[in-house]
Design a protein around this motif. Structure first.
Motif, PDB file in Angstrom:
ATOM      1  N   ASN A  16    -101.341  15.494  44.386  1.00  0.00           N
ATOM      2  CA  ASN A  16    -101.765  16.193  43.216  1.00  0.00           C
ATOM      3  C   ASN A  16    -100.827  16.487  42.481  1.00  0.00           C
ATOM      4  O   ASN A  16    -100.788  17.107  41.113  1.00  0.00           O
ATOM      5  CB  ASN A  16    -102.729  17.305  43.541  1.00  0.00           C
ATOM      6  CG  ASN A  16    -103.772  17.156  44.115  1.00  0.00           C
ATOM      7  OD1 ASN A  16    -104.679  16.021  44.218  1.00  0.00           O
ATOM      8  ND2 ASN A  16    -104.452  18.013  44.848  1.00  0.00           N
ATOM      9  N   HIS A  18     -97.687  15.302  39.527  1.00  0.00           N
ATOM     10  CA  HIS A  18     -97.804  14.460  38.629  1.00  0.00           C
ATOM     11  C   HIS A  18     -96.871  13.240  38.636  1.00  0.00           C
ATOM     12  O   HIS A  18     -96.015  13.332  39.234  1.00  0.00           O
ATOM     13  CB  HIS A  18     -97.993  15.162  37.051  1.00  0.00           C
ATOM     14  CG  HIS A  18     -98.783  16.213  37.067  1.00  0.00           C
ATOM     15  ND1 HIS A  18     -98.815  16.892  35.875  1.00  0.00           N
ATOM     16  CD2 HIS A  18     -99.918  16.458  37.642  1.00  0.00           C
ATOM     17  CE1 HIS A  18     -99.792  17.732  35.813  1.00  0.00           C
ATOM     18  NE2 HIS A  18    -100.592  17.466  37.012  1.00  0.00           N
ATOM     19  N   GLY A  71    -101.000  13.893  33.132  1.00  0.00           N
ATOM     20  CA  GLY A  71    -101.570  14.854  33.608  1.00  0.00           C
ATOM     21  C   GLY A  71    -102.685  14.432  34.703  1.00  0.00           C
ATOM     22  O   GLY A  71    -103.808  15.097  35.049  1.00  0.00           O
ATOM     23  N   TYR A  73    -104.921  12.571  34.733  1.00  0.00           N
ATOM     24  CA  TYR A  73    -106.353  12.737  34.249  1.00  0.00           C
ATOM     25  C   TYR A  73    -107.286  11.786  34.805  1.00  0.00           C
ATOM     26  O   TYR A  73    -108.648  12.261  35.149  1.00  0.00           O
ATOM     27  CB  TYR A  73    -106.423  12.604  32.805  1.00  0.00           C
ATOM     28  CG  TYR A  73    -106.505  10.970  32.189  1.00  0.00           C
ATOM     29  CD1 TYR A  73    -107.720  10.335  32.135  1.00  0.00           C
ATOM     30  CD2 TYR A  73    -105.307  10.347  32.196  1.00  0.00           C
ATOM     31  CE1 TYR A  73    -107.576   9.247  31.657  1.00  0.00           C
ATOM     32  CE2 TYR A  73    -105.074   9.141  31.791  1.00  0.00           C
ATOM     33  CZ  TYR A  73    -106.390   8.512  31.364  1.00  0.00           C
ATOM     34  OH  TYR A  73    -106.194   7.125  31.189  1.00  0.00           O
ATOM     35  N   LEU A  76    -109.175  13.661  37.863  1.00  0.00           N
ATOM     36  CA  LEU A  76    -109.834  15.263  37.471  1.00  0.00           C
ATOM     37  C   LEU A  76    -111.132  15.117  37.034  1.00  0.00           C
ATOM     38  O   LEU A  76    -111.449  14.166  36.153  1.00  0.00           O
ATOM     39  CB  LEU A  76    -108.958  15.758  36.383  1.00  0.00           C
ATOM     40  CG  LEU A  76    -107.584  16.015  36.679  1.00  0.00           C
ATOM     41  CD1 LEU A  76    -106.563  16.652  35.326  1.00  0.00           C
ATOM     42  CD2 LEU A  76    -107.169  17.035  37.800  1.00  0.00           C
ATOM     43  N   GLY A  79    -111.264  15.000  33.305  1.00  0.00           N
ATOM     44  CA  GLY A  79    -109.925  14.342  32.685  1.00  0.00           C
ATOM     45  C   GLY A  79    -110.565  13.259  31.805  1.00  0.00           C
ATOM     46  O   GLY A  79    -111.399  12.543  32.280  1.00  0.00           O
ATOM     47  N   TYR A 111    -107.910  24.819  32.444  1.00  0.00           N
ATOM     48  CA  TYR A 111    -107.345  24.067  33.442  1.00  0.00           C
ATOM     49  C   TYR A 111    -106.676  22.834  32.454  1.00  0.00           C
ATOM     50  O   TYR A 111    -105.750  22.389  32.769  1.00  0.00           O
ATOM     51  CB  TYR A 111    -108.298  23.348  34.201  1.00  0.00           C
ATOM     52  CG  TYR A 111    -108.203  22.595  35.527  1.00  0.00           C
ATOM     53  CD1 TYR A 111    -107.494  23.225  36.540  1.00  0.00           C
ATOM     54  CD2 TYR A 111    -108.267  21.148  35.463  1.00  0.00           C
ATOM     55  CE1 TYR A 111    -107.283  22.414  37.480  1.00  0.00           C
ATOM     56  CE2 TYR A 111    -107.873  20.328  36.688  1.00  0.00           C
ATOM     57  CZ  TYR A 111    -107.236  21.018  37.602  1.00  0.00           C
ATOM     58  OH  TYR A 111    -106.908  20.463  38.846  1.00  0.00           O
ATOM     59  N   PHE A 112    -107.451  22.438  31.445  1.00  0.00           N
ATOM     60  CA  PHE A 112    -106.819  21.183  30.989  1.00  0.00           C
ATOM     61  C   PHE A 112    -106.175  21.480  29.655  1.00  0.00           C
ATOM     62  O   PHE A 112    -106.200  22.356  28.898  1.00  0.00           O
ATOM     63  CB  PHE A 112    -108.071  20.444  30.399  1.00  0.00           C
ATOM     64  CG  PHE A 112    -108.964  19.786  31.444  1.00  0.00           C
ATOM     65  CD1 PHE A 112    -108.629  18.758  32.080  1.00  0.00           C
ATOM     66  CD2 PHE A 112    -110.129  20.619  31.626  1.00  0.00           C
ATOM     67  CE1 PHE A 112    -109.442  18.447  33.110  1.00  0.00           C
ATOM     68  CE2 PHE A 112    -110.943  20.234  32.643  1.00  0.00           C
ATOM     69  CZ  PHE A 112    -110.692  18.785  33.269  1.00  0.00           C
ATOM     70  N   GLY A 132    -105.355  16.130  29.989  1.00  0.00           N
ATOM     71  CA  GLY A 132    -104.859  16.192  31.352  1.00  0.00           C
ATOM     72  C   GLY A 132    -104.620  17.517  31.866  1.00  0.00           C
ATOM     73  O   GLY A 132    -105.225  18.497  31.370  1.00  0.00           O
ATOM     74  N   GLU A 133    -103.982  17.692  33.130  1.00  0.00           N
ATOM     75  CA  GLU A 133    -103.577  18.722  33.750  1.00  0.00           C
ATOM     76  C   GLU A 133    -102.589  19.521  33.314  1.00  0.00           C
ATOM     77  O   GLU A 133    -101.447  18.788  32.796  1.00  0.00           O
ATOM     78  CB  GLU A 133    -103.724  18.598  35.121  1.00  0.00           C
ATOM     79  CG  GLU A 133    -103.560  19.993  36.226  1.00  0.00           C
ATOM     80  CD  GLU A 133    -103.522  19.337  37.584  1.00  0.00           C
ATOM     81  OE1 GLU A 133    -104.165  20.256  38.473  1.00  0.00           O
ATOM     82  OE2 GLU A 133    -102.762  18.687  38.026  1.00  0.00           O
ATOM     83  N   ASP A 134    -102.729  20.931  33.040  1.00  0.00           N
ATOM     84  CA  ASP A 134    -101.373  21.355  32.739  1.00  0.00           C
ATOM     85  C   ASP A 134    -100.209  21.210  33.663  1.00  0.00           C
ATOM     86  O   ASP A 134    -100.502  21.074  34.806  1.00  0.00           O
ATOM     87  CB  ASP A 134    -101.997  23.083  32.766  1.00  0.00           C
ATOM     88  CG  ASP A 134    -100.896  24.124  32.449  1.00  0.00           C
ATOM     89  OD1 ASP A 134     -99.852  23.621  32.291  1.00  0.00           O
ATOM     90  OD2 ASP A 134    -101.012  25.312  32.298  1.00  0.00           O
ATOM     91  N   CYS A 135     -99.087  20.976  32.991  1.00  0.00           N
ATOM     92  CA  CYS A 135     -97.952  20.255  33.634  1.00  0.00           C
ATOM     93  C   CYS A 135     -97.041  21.401  34.199  1.00  0.00           C
ATOM     94  O   CYS A 135     -95.956  21.007  35.094  1.00  0.00           O
ATOM     95  CB  CYS A 135     -97.044  19.522  32.848  1.00  0.00           C
ATOM     96  SG  CYS A 135     -98.092  17.828  32.676  1.00  0.00           S
TER      97      CYS A 135
END
Length: 237
Positions: A16, A18, A71, A73, A76, A79, A111-112, A132-135
């Protein structure tokens, strides 16, 4: 097999993470990667422009190319690609504008975050707005950066290009169709690299849309080479 299991077990702790081209394990704005790429990844400047948003998105510049993380995505739930006129995107950006400081910003649905993805190795997401996901608190890798990071943490310091692996005396070529042995390194020419697992899957830093995952079943004909790290080079602890 016991020693080589350690390689895969450690690699699984990075699932998981990035993907971003040029990265070798650092979280944005930290110096916790390896080798010459210890701190290549930083947070991109935040932008509330709906045509080029950037909220808690990682970036990396290598040579003449600037990359912005997607991220992972595609792995997710929720995503997705976005459009500059989307209600949810504009509502989220408006809510951030109301905050007195960026320190009070939160990801959408906790989350996103949106970002305009950039870079040549981002496949279908390049130049598009992505949820996408918080980096911020996530390690980032490219495929060989991931492989080098795992070997460095479980065997010895390793900072190789993909093409350099094949000539190393600590690696032995293996029949691609041999029984699954965790920690075997699999190659697609000089373009991609990952680790085989005891389950017959491949742990890999795939691309910007997928990040580090173990979802692909190993199919020998889909890979060009397979090599094994000699047991004496794997640390026991």
């Amino acid at each position: 097999m016991g020693d080589s299991t350690r390689i895969v077990n450690f690699a699984r702790t990075l699932l998981n993470s990035h993907y971003i081209w040029g990265a070798a394990g650092n979280t944005p704005n930290a110096s916790d990667g390896i080798g010459s790429r210890t701190s290549h990844v930083t947070l991109a400047p935040n932008s509330l422009d709906p045509h080029s948003p950037s909220v808690f998105a990682a970036q990396c510049t290598t040579l003449s190319t600037h990359y912005v993380c997607a991220g992972r995505y595609r792995h997710l739930q929720g995503g997705r690609q976005a459009g500059a006129s989307d209600w949810d995107l504009n509502h989220y950006l408006d809510e951030l504008r109301k905050q007195p400081s960026e320190a009070m910003w939160c990801p959408y649905a906790n989350y996103f975050t949106p970002r305009l993805v950039q870079g040549d190795n981002t496949i279908e997401s390049r130049g598009k707005i992505i949820w996408g996901e918080d980096c911020r608190y996530v390690r980032h890798f490219d495929c060989v950066g991931f492989t080098n990071f795992v070997i460095t943490k479980t065997c010895f310091d390793c900072q190789l290009d993909i093409s350099a692996y094949r000539s190393k005396p600590w690696l032995t070529a293996i029949d691609k169709a041999a029984a699954n042995v965790p920690g075997d390194i699999v190659f697609r020419d000089n373009d991609h690299i990952g680790f085989l697992t005891e389950k017959g899957t491949v742990i890999q830093a795939q691309d910007a849309a997928n990040g580090v995952h173990e979802s692909e079943t190993y199919v020998p004909n889909a890979w060009t080479d397979r090599m094994r790290i000699q047991a004496g080079y794997i640390r026991h602890s």
